[in-house]
Write a protein that holds these residues in place. Structure first.
Motif, PDB file in Angstrom:
ATOM      1  N   ARG A 131       0.813  -1.213   0.000  1.00 15.85           N
ATOM      2  CA  ARG A 131       0.000   0.000   0.000  1.00 15.85           C
ATOM      3  C   ARG A 131       0.847   1.263   0.000  1.00 15.85           C
ATOM      4  O   ARG A 131       0.308   2.362  -0.134  1.00 15.85           O
ATOM      5  N   GLY A 132       2.151   1.126   0.204  1.00  9.21           N
ATOM      6  CA  GLY A 132       3.030   2.272   0.032  1.00  9.21           C
ATOM      7  C   GLY A 132       3.389   3.055   1.273  1.00  9.21           C
ATOM      8  O   GLY A 132       4.177   4.013   1.212  1.00  9.21           O
ATOM      9  N   GLU A 163      -1.508   3.660   3.318  1.00  6.49           N
ATOM     10  CA  GLU A 163      -0.802   4.394   2.279  1.00  6.49           C
ATOM     11  C   GLU A 163       0.120   5.463   2.872  1.00  6.49           C
ATOM     12  O   GLU A 163       0.935   6.044   2.161  1.00  6.49           O
TER      13      GLU A 163
END
Length: 303
Positions: A131-132, A163
């Protein structure tokens, strides 16, 4: 949902017990658990488990030929160590991973089966599960602040957004914000430099301390008591219990299937944060401070 400290301990014990050993078979109680299987699940039968690592809150089992089994436990999924060949016989039992000496059992104590398995090939295929978010125990203070300030969110939302921040959920975000003495409702773009530094420090120290505590608890065994509500937490799951710092009763905000716990004295200057459901019910009568709340309770007792 198991968060960073819990998932890390799962991974450490799986690597210690089964790293370098061959997976005899994966037994599924329901095919629904396996969401993707390219190559087929049988391709890892008899293969050596090279390592287990974390991707956010997911556990990734790496086998030969760059084949990866990606497990997301979701809210109620848990792993348990059982005797080899353990039969999948109770409702929570979803799958068993058979190794030479023992089986790792996957259970989910919920009627809504949300845990998932994905079998994928090639390291590049793991990007769809990433998801970063930055890794809170690895990122620099500058990188942490850049991630937190990227969008103007409440601190509770920013810490639990995969995220933005990797591996943090409802429980540890409560603990981090209490240690940093910051309101869960404060907006990220309103943070002063000192508050950002306090948040970074609280994030690292809270996660590190709980990781060490869980390691000590498990020892050379296997984590069988993974829960979001742990003895020794300052605020999470401690509604109306005294804050360990100031003894003020812990308050909460309920939303969806979660709740946010906080100390009004330590974190919100004595103000009560609005619970959407209760605010809608009480309207203008919703207490705005601890004093108003105590007065409201006294009036109810008198009536």
């Amino acid at each position: 949902m198991p968060e960073l400290p819990d998932v890390e301990v799962y991974i450490e014990r799986l690597n210690a017990l089964f790293g370098g050993k061959r997976l005899s078979a994966v037994r599924l109680k329901s095919s629904f658990l396996l969401r993707t299987a390219v190559p087929p699940l049988t391709s890892i039968h008899g293969q050596e488990l090279r390592q287990v690592f974390r991707l956010g809150k997911r556990l990734v089992f790496e086998f030969n030929r760059d084949i990866f089994l990606v497990l997301h436990l979701m809210i109620a999924g848990r792993l348990r160590l059982r005797a080899l060949g353990y039969a999948l016989k109770t409702k929570p039992d979803l799958a068993a991973f058979d190794f030479p000496e023992a089986s790792v059992l996957l259970t989910e104590a919920s009627t809504k089966k949300r845990a998932s398995l994905h079998l994928v090939e090639g390291r590049q295929s793991l990007t769809e599960f990433d998801r970063g978010g930055v890794e809170p125990l690895l990122v620099s203070e500058q990188g942490f602040c850049q991630a937190i300030l990227r969008e103007n969110r409440t601190l509770k939302r920013a810490l639990t957004d995969p995220e933005i921040m990797s591996g943090i959920g409802n429980a540890y975000s409560d603990e981090i914000l209490h240690r940093a003495r910051l309101s869960p409702g404060q907006r990220t773009h309103n943070l002063e430099e000192a508050e950002l530094a306090a948040l970074y420090s609280a994030c690292r120290s809270t996660l590190s301390e709980w990781l060490e505590r869980l390691r000590d608890e498990v020892g050379a065994g296997f984590p069988e008591k993974v829960t979001a509500f742990r003895e020794g937490m300052a605020v999470h799951g401690r509604y109306q219990k005294p804050c360990p710092v100031c003894a003020t009763p812990i308050q909460r905000i309920r939303y969806a299937n979660n709740e946010c716990n906080y100390c009004p004295s330590c974190q919100t200057d004595g103000k009560l944060l609005a619970d959407r459901g209760l605010s809608r019910l009480l309207g203008q009568d919703f207490p705005r401070s601890l004093e108003e709340m105590e007065e409201h309770k006294a009036n109810l007792r008198r009536s």
